[in-house]
Scaffold this active site. Structure first.
Site, PDB file in Angstrom:
ATOM      1  N   HIS A  63      21.372 -18.153   3.946  1.00  0.00           N
ATOM      2  CA  HIS A  63      20.629 -18.654   2.790  1.00  0.00           C
ATOM      3  C   HIS A  63      19.230 -18.030   2.795  1.00  0.00           C
ATOM      4  CE1 HIS A  63      23.134 -22.569   2.108  1.00  0.00           C
ATOM      5  NE2 HIS A  63      23.911 -21.525   2.387  1.00  0.00           N
ATOM      6  N   GLU A  65      16.244 -19.304   2.700  1.00  0.00           N
ATOM      7  CA  GLU A  65      15.285 -19.927   3.606  1.00  0.00           C
ATOM      8  C   GLU A  65      15.542 -19.511   5.051  1.00  0.00           C
ATOM      9  OE1 GLU A  65      16.079 -22.923   0.222  1.00  0.00           O
ATOM     10  OE2 GLU A  65      17.215 -21.453   1.376  1.00  0.00           O
ATOM     11  N   CYS A  93      18.819 -26.826   0.802  1.00  0.00           N
ATOM     12  CA  CYS A  93      20.027 -27.598   1.090  1.00  0.00           C
ATOM     13  C   CYS A  93      19.830 -28.283   2.449  1.00  0.00           C
ATOM     14  CB  CYS A  93      21.251 -26.681   1.106  1.00  0.00           C
ATOM     15  SG  CYS A  93      21.350 -25.612   2.576  1.00  0.00           S
ATOM     16  N   CYS A  96      19.346 -25.761   5.337  1.00  0.00           N
ATOM     17  CA  CYS A  96      18.045 -25.077   5.334  1.00  0.00           C
ATOM     18  C   CYS A  96      16.915 -26.040   5.673  1.00  0.00           C
ATOM     19  CB  CYS A  96      17.808 -24.414   3.980  1.00  0.00           C
ATOM     20  SG  CYS A  96      18.938 -23.041   3.677  1.00  0.00           S
TER      21      CYS A  96
END
Length: 167
Positions: A63, A65, A93, A96
């Site tokens: 992801h 992040e 999310c 993350c």
């Protein structure tokens, strides 16, 4: 990466950083990635950037992040992002968010939220709901405890290691 001039307010820096995170997310889409961008800033400079690379790298943890935090740790030569801010184009999310907590960032700043993401087909609300409201026996993936007598052997070895680096 980027240094801003003195006299720039924190709010101005954060707006500029958010504009950059949104630009990274939009560029990611144009390059075949997911619509997420993030950066890690320390002081008045951007230390590292990241975009969603899940499908490009076949890595479900890639992801934006996480990618930005991994890069920042390499740049800063540390596993702790204490003193840093994570700026992300969308609300992190649960994975993350947990990663940012483990990285010990000082703050997280996001723009779009989980409802905005859901409209685009990225419905993380079910994961938030899972952790917030459902007991483990109702989760879609079984999480089971298997108790063995040597369950603490790795921790015992860790505690006995005199040159360990606590984190």
């Amino acid at each position: 990466m980027t240094t801003h001039t003195q006299g720039t307010s924190v709010q101005d820096l954060e707006r500029a950083w958010m504009d950059e995170a949104i630009r990274l997310a939009t560029t990611s889409v144009a390059n075949g990635g997911g619509p997420f961008g993030a950066l890690v800033a320390k002081g008045d400079r951007i230390v590292a950037i990241g975009n969603n690379q899940v499908t490009a790298t076949l890595d479900p943890t890639a992801h934006a992040e996480v990618s930005a935090m991994r890069a920042a740790c390499k740049v800063l030569d540390t596993f702790s992002l204490d003193g840093c801010i994570l700026v992300t184009s969308c609300e992190p999310c649960p994975m993350c968010l947990s990663s940012a907590l483990w990285a010990r960032v000082d703050r997280i700043v996001y723009c779009a939220d989980r409802d905005d993401a859901a409209v685009a087909g990225f419905d993380d609300r079910k994961f938030y709901d899972l952790f917030e409201k459902k007991p483990a026996w109702m989760w879609p993936t079984p999480v089971e405890h298997l108790d063995l007598p040597n369950r603490t052997a790795p921790f015992d070895a860790w505690l006995a290691k005199s040159d360990r680096i606590d984190y």
